[in-house]
Design an enzyme around this catalytic site. Structure first.
Site, short mmCIF file in Angstrom:
data_model
loop_
_atom_site.label_atom_id
_atom_site.label_comp_id
_atom_site.label_asym_id
_atom_site.label_seq_id
_atom_site.Cartn_x
_atom_site.Cartn_y
_atom_site.Cartn_z
CD GLN A 67 -6.20 -10.25 1.24
OE1 GLN A 67 -5.61 -9.53 0.44
NE2 GLN A 67 -7.41 -9.98 1.68
CB THR A 89 2.73 0.85 0.58
OG1 THR A 89 1.50 1.44 1.04
CG2 THR A 89 2.42 -0.52 0.01
CG HIS A 107 -3.48 7.02 3.45
ND1 HIS A 107 -4.75 6.59 3.11
CD2 HIS A 107 -2.62 6.23 2.77
CE1 HIS A 107 -4.67 5.60 2.25
NE2 HIS A 107 -3.39 5.35 2.02
CE LYS A 162 -4.76 9.52 -3.23
NZ LYS A 162 -3.33 9.26 -3.33
CB THR A 163 -5.60 17.78 -0.53
OG1 THR A 163 -4.21 17.54 -0.23
CG2 THR A 163 -6.44 17.43 0.69
CE LYS A 203 -8.25 7.17 -4.45
NZ LYS A 203 -7.17 6.53 -5.20
NE ARG A 218 1.75 -2.19 -3.30
CZ ARG A 218 0.80 -2.31 -2.40
NH1 ARG A 218 -0.18 -1.45 -2.35
NH2 ARG A 218 0.83 -3.29 -1.53
CE LYS A 241 -3.39 -0.03 -4.83
NZ LYS A 241 -4.30 -0.85 -4.04
CG ASP A 258 -10.76 -2.63 -2.53
OD1 ASP A 258 -11.07 -2.82 -1.34
OD2 ASP A 258 -9.73 -2.03 -2.88
CG HIS A 265 -4.48 2.84 5.88
ND1 HIS A 265 -3.53 3.75 5.48
CD2 HIS A 265 -4.22 1.71 5.18
CE1 HIS A 265 -2.71 3.19 4.61
NE2 HIS A 265 -3.11 1.96 4.39
#
Length: 445
Positions: free
Chosen positions: A192, A54, A59, A251-252, A248, A100, A96, A213, A62
């Site tokens: 999948q 995506t 990041h 994340k920042t 989280k 998206r 989610k 998940d 992953h």
């Protein structure tokens, strides 16, 4: 006799290690299907992890999957990285709250190529080893699969009741969800699941791994393997990474922490890990490094004896920054980190590239100064007050200079100092400082 000896030599070369045992002490296993450990100890196996492309960079969210694949390879098995060109066009509903945006093929192909380059820093794709890693793209086998063929050959084997029972589906169809779920997302688990069946058939891939998940999607694949091919597939998941303070992971305020240095500089990447809490650092160093159990135990003990030295955080940040970027990037990040708190010099500042410099002084107030002023020589009092606005008045500027509390680019100056082009950092910045913690930037335009 020769044949038996050859098989013995091959077993020695492969050196199958206990992958499940390794991940267990590292805190990297949430669930696994019964028999998975025994299956992996019998011979070299293939396992895959799916990555939806995506973005054109991975990041740190992953990284657990990437580390899982690397440990799999280090254990003597063959890792398969599945870049989801087809599933990336749908969007995984797991975890989610809304559907998206879908990506076109051109964007997905670009993202896939970039991700492959990043994965190459972790996995051995190019050697002639029997367990060299492989990258596959599910778009390659899904693009020619018609809708009618798919619902006939795959869909008929899984009931709607089975699909509705998955947590990822139930959450989106619950009364708490205001957006519901499209048919496109509902079918994601079938697509999948078919990936697993395809890799089982074509490559004898018997294990799929992913975040906790993904358990529902993965077990749909094992069901398809059982119902269609009467085969046996295995599933293994790792916990979703959380932070002790409830915020989280990965994340920042500025968004994701990316592996691409153009999206997240090595300095910010290093700082993210360096700023981990004690509790998180103890967990992360097991997951995100390849240090041994003995090395990690020793580091944890050192840290407990002197927490203020932040031994765990420093080693964690060093290991992962070097692995994702390079030793040079690590050293630059360390030097940049010391600028705010150490005895750095003007030369240290001028040694930073522009992005790192801006990252270090992110949030520091600044003002624009004409290049003509610098070319003509800008008096320090004017730079501090009238032109710059760092201090309120010329009088305050003079008092601060007499107190010897003003620095230009980390070096103390007196009332007669003039800022010229020789003071420019990256040919556009001058750093003013009062005392130890008050900074101000002149941006030369």
């Amino acid at each position: 006799m020769i044949f038996i000896f050859a098989v013995f030599i091959r077993k020695i070369e492969l050196m199958i290690k206990n992958f499940v045992e390794e991940l267990t002490w590292r805190g990297m296993i949430q669930d696994s299907m019964p028999g998975t450990e025994e299956h992996l100890m019998e011979a070299m196996r293939l396992a895959y992890v799916g990555i939806d492309p995506t973005a054109d960079s991975l990041h740190i969210g992953h990284l657990v999957g990437v580390m899982g694949l690397k440990h799999f390879q280090l254990s003597g098995h063959k890792p398969v990285a599945l870049v989801g060109g087809a599933t990336g066009m749908i969007g995984d509903p797991s975890g989610k709250s809304a559907e998206r945006n879908l990506l076109n093929e051109e964007t997905l192909r670009h993202n896939q190529n970039a991700i492959k380059e990043q994965l190459s820093r972790f996995l051995d794709f190019d050697s002639d080893a029997e367990n060299a890693a492989v990258i596959v793209n599910n778009y390659d086998w899904m693009k020619a699969f018609s809708f009618l063929e798919f619902i006939r050959d795959v869909g008929k084997h899984i009931t709607v009741n089975y699909m509705m029972a998955k947590d990822s589906v139930k959450k989106r169809l619950s009364s708490e969800s205001s957006v519901g779920m499209s048919f496109t997302e509902f079918t994601y688990q079938l697509v999948q699941g078919y990936d697993f069946l395809h890799l089982f058939r074509e490559m004898n891939c018997t294990l799929q791994m992913g975040g906790s998940d993904q358990w529902g999607n993965i077990t749909t694949g094992t069901e398809l393997i059982r119902r269609i091919d009467s085969g046996k597939g295995y599933a293994l998941t790792w916990p979703l990474i959380t932070k002790a303070d409830g915020t989280k992971f990965g994340k920042t305020e500025g968004g994701n922490i990316w592996l691409d240095p153009n999206r997240t500089s090595p300095y910010k990447f290093y700082q993210y890990w360096l700023n981990s809490s004690d509790e998180d650092a103890e967990k992360y160093i097991k997951i995100f490094t390849f240090l041994t159990k003995a090395e990690i135990t020793n580091l944890i003990n050192q840290h407990k004896e002197a927490p203020h030295l932040r031994v765990l955080q420093k080693r964690l940040a060093e290991e992962i920054t070097t692995m994702v970027h390079s030793e040079d990037d690590l050293q630059n990040a360390v030097k940049a980190s010391e600028i705010l708190f150490g005895n750095s010099t003007s030369n240290d500042l001028k040694g930073l590239n522009e992005q790192t410099f801006l990252d270090v002084f992110d949030g520091v107030p600044q003002t624009e100064i004409s290049r003509t002023d610098i070319d003509n020589g800008l008096g320090i009092i004017s730079a501090l007050a009238e032109k710059g606005g760092f201090l309120k008045s010329n009088g305050e500027a003079r008092r601060a200079l007499k107190e010897n509390s003003i620095s230009v680019n980390k070096e103390k100056v007196t009332e007669d100092y003039e800022i010229t082009s020789k003071d420019l950092i990256n040919n556009k910045f001058v750093l003013l400082q009062r005392g130890k913690k008050n900074y101000f930037l002149l941006h030369i335009s």
